[in-house]
Design a protein around this motif. Sequence first.
Motif, PDB file in Angstrom:
ATOM      1  N   GLU A 174       0.828  -1.208   0.000  1.00  0.00           N
ATOM      2  CA  GLU A 174       0.000   0.000   0.000  1.00  0.00           C
ATOM      3  C   GLU A 174       0.860   1.255   0.000  1.00  0.00           C
ATOM      4  O   GLU A 174       0.586   2.213  -0.741  1.00  0.00           O
ATOM      5  CB  GLU A 174      -0.925  -0.016   1.216  1.00  0.00           C
ATOM      6  CG  GLU A 174      -1.890   1.156   1.267  1.00  0.00           C
ATOM      7  CD  GLU A 174      -2.873   1.018   2.421  1.00  0.00           C
ATOM      8  OE1 GLU A 174      -3.992   1.539   2.297  1.00  0.00           O
ATOM      9  OE2 GLU A 174      -2.514   0.383   3.434  1.00  0.00           O
ATOM     10  N   GLU A 214      -7.932  -6.065  -1.547  1.00  0.00           N
ATOM     11  CA  GLU A 214      -8.589  -4.780  -1.261  1.00  0.00           C
ATOM     12  C   GLU A 214      -7.708  -3.623  -1.694  1.00  0.00           C
ATOM     13  O   GLU A 214      -8.181  -2.649  -2.308  1.00  0.00           O
ATOM     14  CB  GLU A 214      -8.911  -4.695   0.235  1.00  0.00           C
ATOM     15  CG  GLU A 214      -9.659  -3.441   0.651  1.00  0.00           C
ATOM     16  CD  GLU A 214      -8.729  -2.263   0.946  1.00  0.00           C
ATOM     17  OE1 GLU A 214      -9.103  -1.112   0.609  1.00  0.00           O
ATOM     18  OE2 GLU A 214      -7.637  -2.500   1.491  1.00  0.00           O
ATOM     19  N   ILE A 215      -6.418  -3.695  -1.410  1.00  0.00           N
ATOM     20  CA  ILE A 215      -5.489  -2.625  -1.784  1.00  0.00           C
ATOM     21  C   ILE A 215      -5.407  -2.502  -3.300  1.00  0.00           C
ATOM     22  O   ILE A 215      -5.494  -1.397  -3.853  1.00  0.00           O
ATOM     23  CB  ILE A 215      -4.095  -2.891  -1.181  1.00  0.00           C
ATOM     24  CG1 ILE A 215      -4.129  -2.756   0.344  1.00  0.00           C
ATOM     25  CG2 ILE A 215      -3.052  -1.948  -1.780  1.00  0.00           C
ATOM     26  CD1 ILE A 215      -2.866  -3.258   1.030  1.00  0.00           C
ATOM     27  N   GLU A 217      -7.551  -3.471  -5.589  1.00  0.00           N
ATOM     28  CA  GLU A 217      -8.806  -2.979  -6.153  1.00  0.00           C
ATOM     29  C   GLU A 217      -8.951  -1.478  -5.935  1.00  0.00           C
ATOM     30  O   GLU A 217      -9.409  -0.749  -6.815  1.00  0.00           O
ATOM     31  CB  GLU A 217      -9.973  -3.731  -5.534  1.00  0.00           C
ATOM     32  CG  GLU A 217     -10.073  -5.176  -6.025  1.00  0.00           C
ATOM     33  CD  GLU A 217     -11.129  -5.977  -5.299  1.00  0.00           C
ATOM     34  OE1 GLU A 217     -11.842  -5.378  -4.458  1.00  0.00           O
ATOM     35  OE2 GLU A 217     -11.247  -7.193  -5.564  1.00  0.00           O
ATOM     36  N   ARG A 218      -8.528  -0.995  -4.765  1.00  0.00           N
ATOM     37  CA  ARG A 218      -8.634   0.437  -4.472  1.00  0.00           C
ATOM     38  C   ARG A 218      -7.739   1.256  -5.401  1.00  0.00           C
ATOM     39  O   ARG A 218      -8.093   2.369  -5.800  1.00  0.00           O
ATOM     40  CB  ARG A 218      -8.274   0.685  -3.003  1.00  0.00           C
ATOM     41  CG  ARG A 218      -8.324   2.141  -2.574  1.00  0.00           C
ATOM     42  CD  ARG A 218      -8.593   2.284  -1.076  1.00  0.00           C
ATOM     43  NE  ARG A 218      -7.807   1.344  -0.302  1.00  0.00           N
ATOM     44  CZ  ARG A 218      -6.564   1.604   0.152  1.00  0.00           C
ATOM     45  NH1 ARG A 218      -5.978   2.749  -0.151  1.00  0.00           N
ATOM     46  NH2 ARG A 218      -5.933   0.696   0.884  1.00  0.00           N
ATOM     47  N   PHE A 219      -6.582   0.713  -5.749  1.00  0.00           N
ATOM     48  CA  PHE A 219      -5.667   1.414  -6.658  1.00  0.00           C
ATOM     49  C   PHE A 219      -5.901   1.027  -8.114  1.00  0.00           C
ATOM     50  O   PHE A 219      -5.112   1.409  -8.984  1.00  0.00           O
ATOM     51  CB  PHE A 219      -4.216   1.119  -6.266  1.00  0.00           C
ATOM     52  CG  PHE A 219      -3.726   1.905  -5.076  1.00  0.00           C
ATOM     53  CD1 PHE A 219      -3.117   3.144  -5.250  1.00  0.00           C
ATOM     54  CD2 PHE A 219      -3.880   1.417  -3.789  1.00  0.00           C
ATOM     55  CE1 PHE A 219      -2.667   3.867  -4.156  1.00  0.00           C
ATOM     56  CE2 PHE A 219      -3.426   2.134  -2.694  1.00  0.00           C
ATOM     57  CZ  PHE A 219      -2.826   3.366  -2.871  1.00  0.00           C
ATOM     58  N   ASN A 220      -6.964   0.269  -8.376  1.00  0.00           N
ATOM     59  CA  ASN A 220      -7.294  -0.160  -9.736  1.00  0.00           C
ATOM     60  C   ASN A 220      -6.110  -0.878 -10.382  1.00  0.00           C
ATOM     61  O   ASN A 220      -5.748  -0.632 -11.536  1.00  0.00           O
ATOM     62  CB  ASN A 220      -7.727   1.021 -10.608  1.00  0.00           C
ATOM     63  CG  ASN A 220      -8.424   0.576 -11.888  1.00  0.00           C
ATOM     64  OD1 ASN A 220      -9.035  -0.486 -11.930  1.00  0.00           O
ATOM     65  ND2 ASN A 220      -8.297   1.368 -12.936  1.00  0.00           N
TER      66      ASN A 220
END
Length: 440
Positions: A174, A214-215, A217-220
Amino acid sequence: MSVDPRESQPNPQGSRLDPYVGSYAARAAGMVASEVRALFAVASRPEVVSLAGGMPNISALPLDALGELAQQVVVEQGRTALQYGSAQGDPVLRQQICEVMALEEIDASPDDVIVTVGSQQALDLVTKVFVDPGDVVLTEGPTYVTAINTFAAYQARIEHVPMDEDGVVPEALEERLAELARQGTRVKFFYTVPTFNNPAGVTLAPERRRRVLEICERFNLLVIEDNPYGLLRYEGEPVRPLRADSERNVIYLGSFSKTLSPGFRIGWALAPSAVRDKLVLAAESAMLSHSNFNQAIVGRYLATQPWPEQIKEFNEMYRARRDAMLASLEALMPSGCTWTRPAGGFFVWATLPEGINAKAMLPRAVNERVAYVPGTGFYYGGGGQRNMRLSFCYPSPEQIREGVRRLVGVLESEIELRDTFGGVPAPDGRGGEAPAPDLP
């Protein structure tokens, strides 16, 4: 009279050894053999115990049955099996591949599977489709050496995210993604071998898997999950692949090289539909079509043979080899050494005491008739000087015990030299050296 093009078009940047040296593409600059690779020509001698190569041990394969299957394919399917085929792969085999993946709780459609020449070609195709020169690719550190070579060949900027005994550290991933985002740098994907990592042998813990997804997906960020060892578990409970929990954001790479035989050269990629279409086009341009013959044999093997039982037999064989290596390391390794304890896969990752350089020690180890892979090859841009990858998949338990005994003798001599004269300085060379053919 024919004219040698090298004479009619001399290259002033060439040499007598390679007159085309000034004509190669920039991506070829890193395609050089290392001194480590040269050493393995010596290490392949029968008197040398090799703890280096990641070659599967196929001694437990039912060779008579495979021979009969090959004959059946020629007699019954020869007109199609010996012809050109599809770049996506045989539909029947793609359905069977989905059944194999279902063992690890992956729900997939055969339409989204592309058969490849081992999972290595799948990795090459994915990189070809996504990476432009200068693009950032994130990987675990350490990571699979031939992945490094593939990314470097497409001129990617390779950056490592650290691991510990539970796999890649989500907080470090992250933090690195956030820093690159602040710089305006686009990351194309995160490449990971989360289960029985090559070379570290560790497995990404279940809670970390959720966090990593999750990380990303959040940063695409696309995840490339390479899973050649997932079914080769010797203890503990199975861990769900990342693809089982993220259909949209993960490209999954699999292979029959470890669970059947590398000689068939059959792997696969499971990708979202749009990506799959690009991979098929890339495969067509690379090799037109796959071997229908090899696919037909593997398909018949999966349809007619008790292959889950065969994998259990492999696991029993590899478990005995892993246990022999761990017991020998525990009994013989000097203080200051640590190593991973893999629950599956092929590899143990050892860390040597301060001041001991594994790459510098390798020639002396080969001279004492034992070989390993220095850790520097599994990092890009430096790292791994105190590490070595020890493979237990191919030698017998007796050979493993003897190999560790020889290795410890060399290491004890190195420690004595260090204590007398000081440590060996680390060479400046980059990681990602070209591996020998038996070092997958």
